[in-house]
Design an enzyme around this catalytic site. Structure first.
Site, mmCIF file in Angstrom:
data_model
loop_
_atom_site.group_PDB
_atom_site.id
_atom_site.type_symbol
_atom_site.label_atom_id
_atom_site.label_comp_id
_atom_site.label_asym_id
_atom_site.label_seq_id
_atom_site.Cartn_x
_atom_site.Cartn_y
_atom_site.Cartn_z
ATOM 1 N N HIS A 37 0.840 -1.208 0.000
ATOM 2 C CA HIS A 37 0.000 0.000 0.000
ATOM 3 C C HIS A 37 0.877 1.260 0.000
ATOM 4 C CE1 HIS A 37 -2.850 -2.853 2.222
ATOM 5 N NE2 HIS A 37 -3.598 -2.439 1.211
ATOM 6 N N GLU A 154 -1.160 -3.361 -9.277
ATOM 7 C CA GLU A 154 -1.303 -4.433 -10.267
ATOM 8 C C GLU A 154 -1.545 -5.783 -9.598
ATOM 9 O OE1 GLU A 154 2.100 -4.417 -12.829
ATOM 10 O OE2 GLU A 154 1.309 -2.744 -14.019
ATOM 11 N N LYS A 155 -1.334 -5.855 -8.305
ATOM 12 C CA LYS A 155 -1.674 -7.093 -7.589
ATOM 13 C C LYS A 155 -3.128 -7.460 -7.871
ATOM 14 C CE LYS A 155 -2.353 -9.463 -3.478
ATOM 15 N NZ LYS A 155 -3.715 -9.070 -3.118
HETATM 16 P P1 AMP Z 1 -6.622 -3.350 -0.510
HETATM 17 O O1 AMP Z 1 -6.424 -2.661 0.800
HETATM 18 O O2 AMP Z 1 -6.183 -4.772 -0.508
HETATM 19 O O3 AMP Z 1 -7.987 -3.115 -1.092
HETATM 20 O O4 AMP Z 1 -5.628 -2.633 -1.530
HETATM 21 C C1 AMP Z 1 -5.653 -1.250 -1.726
HETATM 22 C C2 AMP Z 1 -4.785 -0.915 -2.930
HETATM 23 O O5 AMP Z 1 -3.454 -1.370 -2.696
HETATM 24 C C3 AMP Z 1 -5.270 -1.628 -4.206
HETATM 25 O O6 AMP Z 1 -5.084 -0.750 -5.315
HETATM 26 C C4 AMP Z 1 -4.324 -2.811 -4.289
HETATM 27 O O7 AMP Z 1 -4.145 -3.299 -5.604
HETATM 28 C C5 AMP Z 1 -3.041 -2.212 -3.750
HETATM 29 N N1 AMP Z 1 -2.157 -3.274 -3.255
HETATM 30 C C6 AMP Z 1 -2.471 -4.268 -2.389
HETATM 31 N N2 AMP Z 1 -1.415 -5.097 -2.219
HETATM 32 C C7 AMP Z 1 -0.421 -4.616 -3.007
HETATM 33 C C8 AMP Z 1 0.922 -5.027 -3.287
HETATM 34 N N3 AMP Z 1 1.447 -6.123 -2.730
HETATM 35 N N4 AMP Z 1 1.655 -4.299 -4.148
HETATM 36 C C9 AMP Z 1 1.125 -3.181 -4.746
HETATM 37 N N5 AMP Z 1 -0.127 -2.743 -4.520
HETATM 38 C C10 AMP Z 1 -0.897 -3.442 -3.668
#
Ligand code: AMP
Length: 299
Positions: A37, A154-155
């Site tokens: 994040h 991109e995850k």
């Molecule tokens: P989330 O809190 O899982 O909904 O993720 C919030 C944002 O962070 C989304 O745009 C995800 O794609 C990004 N994100 C989550 N994990 C990663 C990671 N390992 N690397 C890069 N971006 C991430």
């Protein structure tokens, strides 16, 4: 870092910045933050004068049998991490603030956003309603925040494409930027859901990335005509390596179209979703980054 839970306050904050001629970037998250994040925050800081982080576990994007209730939460830690990473503001609305009519599922919602075409495959097939929940909430966040640029990882590659398509289709005044997946030293894509994994499960997790990477390298060598054989093999390998279930392993191009036998493999990505006990993990890799002679290739 200025913090607020109120829609009017965050709107006023962004308006204040923008009326001073500053550009504003947003990083929307569901909290329980990790360095993945924060890499989005770092990208936003590069491009924008101000960065706003949001923390909101969106009930609309979880299916009835999914982990909304148990999704890990630690708001104090998240806010400290956002401030440390250089965010200028944080918006942490309550569910009541975001969905005051009691909507907890897209089927309860008076207004929803349904995007056709990119949402029926991959995660959309195994999580019906998921992308309706994502789009409805993300559109609302865009309308509340009014930022110039929003950063996505991109995850969650399919989510990034879906949001980009929604922005294009609805002419939303925001730019969508994708950032590369940040990984643990063992290759595992960083994820808030790792909090669920027992040590023995965490030891199995890196095999998802390793298997997708191996599949990508083989595709680069054998061409897209080998996609079906290679994904079948990947599913077999993942199960043999200890994953409880394989939801999918699929090869698609960078816009999620199915490849034909003549498709240039360098345009392809390999997508996977697996279960480890009760935990669902996803990852994807670009074939272009897994050429057989690529010295950065991880084992
Ligand atoms: P989330 O809190 O899982 O909904 O993720 C919030 C944002 O962070 C989304 O745009 C995800 O794609 C990004 N994100 C989550 N994990 C990663 C990671 N390992 N690397 C890069 N971006 C991430």
């Amino acid at each position: 870092m200025r913090q607020t839970r109120q829609i009017d306050d965050v709107r006023a904050l962004v308006r204040e910045w923008r009326s001073a001629g500053e550009t504003v970037g947003a990083v929307m998250t569901m909290g329980y933050l990790h360095p993945g994040h924060l890499s989005l925050v770092a990208a936003a800081r590069q491009d924008c004068d101000r960065v706003l982080g949001t923390v909101f576990v969106n009930p609309l994007q979880f299916g009835p049998a999914e982990d909304y209730g148990t999704y890990p939460r630690d708001e104090a830690r998240d806010l400290a991490m956002l401030a440390e990473a250089g965010c200028d503001g944080a918006f942490m609305p309550s569910v009541q603030t975001m969905f005051p009519n009691g909507e907890r599922d897209p089927r309860d919602s008076r207004t929803t956003v349904h995007l056709q075409g990119l949402t029926e495959v991959l995660c959309g097939r195994s999580r019906p309603g998921h992308f309706v929940g994502v789009c409805t909430e993300v559109l609302k966040m865009f309308n509340i925040l009014g930022v110039d640029i929003s950063y996505f990882g991109e995850k969650d590659y399919q989510q990034y494409l879906v949001i980009r398509a929604m922005v294009e289709d609805l002419a939303l005044p925001v730019r969508v930027v994708a950032c590369p997946t940040l990984r643990e030293p063992d290759g595992t894509a960083m994820s808030s859901r790792h909090a669920y994994l027992a040590p023995a499960e965490r030891a199995i997790a890196p095999r998802l990335y390793a298997t997708l990477s191996r599949t990508a390298t083989a595709l680069a060598t054998r061409g897209s005509g080998a996609a079906a054989d290679l994904t079948d093999q990947a599913c077999t390998d993942l199960l043999a390596q200890g994953f409880t279930a394989v939801e999918y392993v699929e090869v698609r191009d960078h816009r999620l179209a199915e490849p034909g036998p003549q498709t240039d493999p360098r345009t392809l990505r390999v997508f996977g979703a697996v279960h480890l006990g009760g935990t669902r993990l996803i990852d994807n890799v670009a074939v272009a980054e897994h050429q057989p002679d690529n010295p950065t290739e991880q084992p």
